[in-house]
Design a protein around this motif. Structure first.
Motif, PDB file in Angstrom:
ATOM      1  N   ARG A  53       2.925  -5.404  12.088  1.00  0.00           N
ATOM      2  CA  ARG A  53       3.764  -6.545  12.453  1.00  0.00           C
ATOM      3  C   ARG A  53       3.057  -7.878  12.228  1.00  0.00           C
ATOM      4  N   LEU A  54       1.735  -7.850  12.203  1.00  0.00           N
ATOM      5  CA  LEU A  54       0.963  -9.102  12.137  1.00  0.00           C
ATOM      6  C   LEU A  54       0.462  -9.420  10.738  1.00  0.00           C
ATOM      7  N   VAL A  55       0.871  -8.622   9.730  1.00  0.00           N
ATOM      8  CA  VAL A  55       0.350  -8.814   8.376  1.00  0.00           C
ATOM      9  C   VAL A  55       0.735 -10.176   7.828  1.00  0.00           C
ATOM     10  N   PHE A  56       1.961 -10.631   8.080  1.00  0.00           N
ATOM     11  CA  PHE A  56       2.400 -11.925   7.544  1.00  0.00           C
ATOM     12  C   PHE A  56       1.612 -13.077   8.158  1.00  0.00           C
ATOM     13  N   GLU A  57       1.224 -12.934   9.415  1.00  0.00           N
ATOM     14  CA  GLU A  57       0.442 -13.992  10.053  1.00  0.00           C
ATOM     15  C   GLU A  57      -1.041 -13.888   9.688  1.00  0.00           C
ATOM     16  N   HIS A  58      -1.520 -12.656   9.491  1.00  0.00           N
ATOM     17  CA  HIS A  58      -2.937 -12.436   9.165  1.00  0.00           C
ATOM     18  C   HIS A  58      -3.006 -11.501   7.960  1.00  0.00           C
ATOM     19  N   PRO A  59      -2.965 -12.043   6.753  1.00  0.00           N
ATOM     20  CA  PRO A  59      -2.892 -11.202   5.537  1.00  0.00           C
ATOM     21  C   PRO A  59      -4.029 -10.202   5.404  1.00  0.00           C
ATOM     22  N   TRP A  60      -5.190 -10.466   5.983  1.00  0.00           N
ATOM     23  CA  TRP A  60      -6.320  -9.546   5.843  1.00  0.00           C
ATOM     24  C   TRP A  60      -6.040  -8.191   6.507  1.00  0.00           C
ATOM     25  N   LEU A  61      -5.069  -8.154   7.441  1.00  0.00           N
ATOM     26  CA  LEU A  61      -4.726  -6.881   8.089  1.00  0.00           C
ATOM     27  C   LEU A  61      -4.089  -5.884   7.116  1.00  0.00           C
ATOM     28  N   GLU A  62      -3.661  -6.376   5.962  1.00  0.00           N
ATOM     29  CA  GLU A  62      -3.053  -5.483   4.972  1.00  0.00           C
ATOM     30  C   GLU A  62      -4.027  -4.390   4.533  1.00  0.00           C
ATOM     31  N   TYR A  63      -5.323  -4.682   4.623  1.00  0.00           N
ATOM     32  CA  TYR A  63      -6.328  -3.723   4.161  1.00  0.00           C
ATOM     33  C   TYR A  63      -6.616  -2.633   5.190  1.00  0.00           C
ATOM     34  N   ILE A  64      -6.132  -2.787   6.413  1.00  0.00           N
ATOM     35  CA  ILE A  64      -6.356  -1.754   7.428  1.00  0.00           C
ATOM     36  C   ILE A  64      -5.036  -1.251   8.008  1.00  0.00           C
ATOM     37  N   THR A  65      -3.943  -1.513   7.321  1.00  0.00           N
ATOM     38  CA  THR A  65      -2.641  -0.988   7.734  1.00  0.00           C
ATOM     39  C   THR A  65      -1.996  -0.272   6.554  1.00  0.00           C
ATOM     40  N   ILE A  66      -0.967   0.514   6.839  1.00  0.00           N
ATOM     41  CA  ILE A  66      -0.226   1.230   5.802  1.00  0.00           C
ATOM     42  C   ILE A  66       0.843   0.309   5.260  1.00  0.00           C
ATOM     43  N   SER A  67       0.746  -0.034   3.971  1.00  0.00           N
ATOM     44  CA  SER A  67       1.675  -0.995   3.383  1.00  0.00           C
ATOM     45  C   SER A  67       3.019  -0.370   3.042  1.00  0.00           C
ATOM     46  N   ASP A  68       3.050   0.928   2.736  1.00  0.00           N
ATOM     47  CA  ASP A  68       4.306   1.579   2.344  1.00  0.00           C
ATOM     48  C   ASP A  68       4.423   2.919   3.072  1.00  0.00           C
ATOM     49  N   PRO A  69       4.903   2.906   4.319  1.00  0.00           N
ATOM     50  CA  PRO A  69       4.986   4.161   5.085  1.00  0.00           C
ATOM     51  C   PRO A  69       5.850   5.226   4.407  1.00  0.00           C
ATOM     52  N   ASP A  70       6.914   4.823   3.729  1.00  0.00           N
ATOM     53  CA  ASP A  70       7.802   5.800   3.093  1.00  0.00           C
ATOM     54  C   ASP A  70       7.089   6.599   2.005  1.00  0.00           C
ATOM     55  N   ALA A  71       6.071   5.991   1.377  1.00  0.00           N
ATOM     56  CA  ALA A  71       5.361   6.686   0.302  1.00  0.00           C
ATOM     57  C   ALA A  71       4.570   7.873   0.824  1.00  0.00           C
ATOM     58  N   LEU A  72       4.319   7.910   2.143  1.00  0.00           N
ATOM     59  CA  LEU A  72       3.550   9.011   2.720  1.00  0.00           C
ATOM     60  C   LEU A  72       4.424  10.213   3.070  1.00  0.00           C
ATOM     61  N   ASP A  73       5.744  10.055   2.966  1.00  0.00           N
ATOM     62  CA  ASP A  73       6.635  11.134   3.409  1.00  0.00           C
ATOM     63  C   ASP A  73       6.375  12.437   2.669  1.00  0.00           C
ATOM     64  N   ILE A  74       6.152  12.342   1.355  1.00  0.00           N
ATOM     65  CA  ILE A  74       5.946  13.564   0.578  1.00  0.00           C
ATOM     66  C   ILE A  74       4.654  14.268   0.990  1.00  0.00           C
ATOM     67  N   PHE A  75       3.630  13.477   1.311  1.00  0.00           N
ATOM     68  CA  PHE A  75       2.369  14.071   1.768  1.00  0.00           C
ATOM     69  C   PHE A  75       2.533  14.653   3.170  1.00  0.00           C
ATOM     70  N   ALA A  76       3.331  13.978   4.005  1.00  0.00           N
ATOM     71  CA  ALA A  76       3.595  14.502   5.344  1.00  0.00           C
ATOM     72  C   ALA A  76       4.329  15.834   5.264  1.00  0.00           C
ATOM     73  N   GLU A  77       5.312  15.923   4.367  1.00  0.00           N
ATOM     74  CA  GLU A  77       6.040  17.185   4.206  1.00  0.00           C
ATOM     75  C   GLU A  77       5.109  18.284   3.705  1.00  0.00           C
ATOM     76  N   PHE A  78       4.205  17.913   2.806  1.00  0.00           N
ATOM     77  CA  PHE A  78       3.252  18.902   2.313  1.00  0.00           C
ATOM     78  C   PHE A  78       2.323  19.360   3.433  1.00  0.00           C
ATOM     79  N   GLY A  79       1.977  18.450   4.346  1.00  0.00           N
ATOM     80  CA  GLY A  79       1.161  18.831   5.491  1.00  0.00           C
ATOM     81  C   GLY A  79       1.862  19.851   6.363  1.00  0.00           C
ATOM     82  N   ILE A  80       3.158  19.665   6.594  1.00  0.00           N
ATOM     83  CA  ILE A  80       3.931  20.635   7.377  1.00  0.00           C
ATOM     84  C   ILE A  80       3.944  21.980   6.670  1.00  0.00           C
TER      85      ILE A  80
END
Length: 587
Positions: A53-80
């Motif tokens: 939520r704070l990436v727009f106010e503090h751009p450096w947080l982009e490097y320690i947050t997930i920028s595209d959560p939907d892209a992880l769905d396929i890996f999450a399904e593979f984990g299951i």
């Protein structure tokens, strides 16, 4: 430059995930907490509802947050898929047969009663019947990953928990099968479409069972002959993904195919190797799945619906604990076992998250409903260690551990300091030869378990003089120090030797250097566990590869003499220690 910008988000997300795994697993393992909780908390922190939520106010947080959560769905399904595949690998027909009464009696009652009652209540509250079934049985599961490390498998509580968890693992197959059958027909096709999916799925599963029994031993046999781990891994992934695609093609969940693949491979002689090779991939992929679960949890939603969420957590925990405890009593368990096991098994499971995800993707429940119960499940998983402690406290109050009459109080007995696996093994051997003993430990859980298993044990801190005096240290035949705490053992030896110059003190030493220190401060005998295990391993391998017994025994004697000399020198002793703990030397 464009390509670098394009790769940056993906690399950043990979860095966050790998960093989370590298941070969560060792930290939570250090504190004996399942990494499941850590991954969920990481997901909350780095997700769009956390620091995202704070990436727009503090751009450096982009490097320690997930920028595209939907892209992880396929890996999450593979984990299951890999998780369910590993469950299939772990199931054993022999193991099930030995525990058949508990597994198919207690386990079946626990899951069916809790699942059906929860489904009825949810349906009465307005949930459509298919969604109520999915939610009811999802909440009925308990956490194998958290419960078994806490309870173990040898105690009464551990055996009861294992039997229920085994049946839950078995029932994942039909439950996921039913969810998969309902998936393409949740809206309009009705029973006709469901039946079509079922008979087509039954044919595919039957074909997989027949072909798997014929083809899999040959496939993995060829992979084994190449002695290539990479080929073993490729063959395993081929089977898992191929089976998942086969069931998905007829409308079933791909998880069904993964489970069947695991069950089939479990019947081959290669299942142990495959399980070892797949373990790192399963752990990482499951970690990604749990991170995605955490990312879906909105802290603001928790705060907005705090009352409803807390109420749901409390109701689920109380209901499951009561039902499980009553069923255990009906099956003949002690009151303390029933109470402790019921409370321990009360929280939902990581499998609950899997079933919720499957039910949500099948449109059996709404996304908001799934998120609500995901939050409830995450909170339940988090408090499971606290439930375990609460269960032990209540079990002691419900049925205190009976104190054994101390008929040996006036006899010269052996005092064993430490009621862990080493100490209880010493106690067992002393008892077998009719020698009186008492075990002392400052861990109340170890003492309680030792008493329940028939050992003569008492609570106390050996570092305090009154505890040893109370056990008759003045007339003790010997003191055996079995703790794996080098500094504490050394201090105790020095204290005991000073106060009791003629006392026989036998110690467990970590290595040769530690043994020398113990001899120096007054130990009668110090047994370096690493030394003796290494010598016995060496003896076994030398004999089994064809070296004659005589030269082997001579080598063992020679090596032990070297260690005697080393201990004598480092301990500043005027004699060589005996170190007569090997069966070879004793013979």
């Amino acid at each position: 430059m464009a390509s670098a910008d394009f790769a940056s988000p993906a690399l950043s997300d990979a860095l966050v995930i790998l960093g989370a795994a590298g941070l969560v697993i060792p930290v939570f393992t250090r504190f004996r907490i399942t990494p499941v909780i850590g991954f969920i908390l990481i997901g909350i922190a780095v997700g769009p509802y956390g620091l995202g939520r704070l990436v727009f106010e503090h751009p450096w947080l982009e490097y320690i947050t997930i920028s595209d959560p939907d892209a992880l769905d396929i890996f999450a399904e593979f984990g299951i898929i890999l998780l369910l595949f590993s469950i299939g690998l772990e199931l054993s027909f022999n193991r099930l047969w030995q525990m058949r009464r508990l597994v198919f009696g207690l386990g079946a009652l626990e899951l069916l009663v809790i699942g059906s009652c929860a489904a009825i209540v949810l349906a009465m509250m307005g949930q459509y019947w298919t969604g109520a079934l999915a939610l009811g049985f999802a909440l009925a599961f308990s956490s194998t990953a958290i419960v078994l490390p806490i309870s173990g498998t040898s105690s009464p509580v551990g055996r009861a928990a294992l039997s229920m968890l085994l049946f839950e693992d078995i029932m994942i197959v039909p439950i996921i099968f039913i969810l998969g059958a309902m998936a393409p027909n949740a809206e309009a096709e009705g029973w006709e479409g469901m039946l079509t999916t079922l008979w087509q799925g039954a044919l595919v599963i039957a074909a997989m069972m027949v072909l798997g029994r014929i083809a899999l031993p040959r496939l993995f046999g060829q992979a084994a002959r190449t002695k290539s781990p990479e080929l073993f891994l490729a063959a395993s992934l081929l089977v898992v993904i191929g089976s998942s695609l086969a069931t998905a093609a007829v409308g079933l969940s791909p998880i069904v195919g993964a489970l069947i693949a695991g069950l089939l491979i479990a019947e081959t002689e290669y299942h142990g190797e495959i399980e070892t090779i797949m373990e790192p991939f399963k752990g990482l992929a499951l970690g990604i799945f749990l991170i995605t679960v955490g990312m879906s949890i909105d802290i603001a939603t928790i705060w907005a619906y705090l009352g409803s969420i807390v109420t749901a957590v409390v109701v689920v925990l109380l209901f499951k604990a009561m039902v499980t405890g009553v069923l255990l009593r009906v099956m003949g368990a002690r009151r303390s076992t029933a109470a402790e096991t019921g409370i321990l098994m009360a929280s939902p499971s990581e499998t609950t998250l899997i079933v919720l995800a499957a039910a949500s993707s099948a449109l059996l429940i709404q996304p908001g409903t799934a998120q609500f119960w995901q939050i409830v499940t995450a909170i339940g998983l988090t408090v499971t260690p606290l439930l375990a402690r609460l269960g032990r406290v209540i079990a002691r109050r419900v049925e205190p551990v009976p104190e054994m009459p101390d008929t040996q109080e006036d006899k010269a007995r052996v005092i064993i300091v430490g009621a862990g696996r080493v100490g209880l093994l010493v106690a067992e051997l002393l008892d077998a030869h009719g020698k009186p003993y008492v075990a002392l430990d400052s861990d109340p859980d170890l003492i309680e378990q030792a008493k329940r298993n028939g050992f003569r044990a008492t609570f106390g801190d050996a570092a305090r003089g009154d505890a040893m005096s109370r056990l008759g240290i003045d007339r003790a035949a010997a003191v055996v120090l079995t703790m794996d705490e080098p500094v504490l053992v050394q201090r105790l030896v020095a204290k005991l030797r000073k106060e009791h110059p003629n006392l026989l003190i036998v110690c467990r030493a970590r290595d040769v250097k530690h043994a020398a220190e113990l001899y120096r401060v007054g130990a009668s005998h110090a047994v370096p566990e690493t030394l003796e295990s290494s010598l016995q391993l060496s003896e076994a391998v030398l004999v089994d590869i064809g070296v004659a017994m005589g030269p082997v025994i001579a080598s063992i004697h020679e090596k032990r003499d070297e260690f005697r000399a080393q201990i004598e020198q480092e301990g500043a002793l005027s004699y060589k220690p005996k170190l007569r703990t090997s069966t070879t030397e004793a013979g």
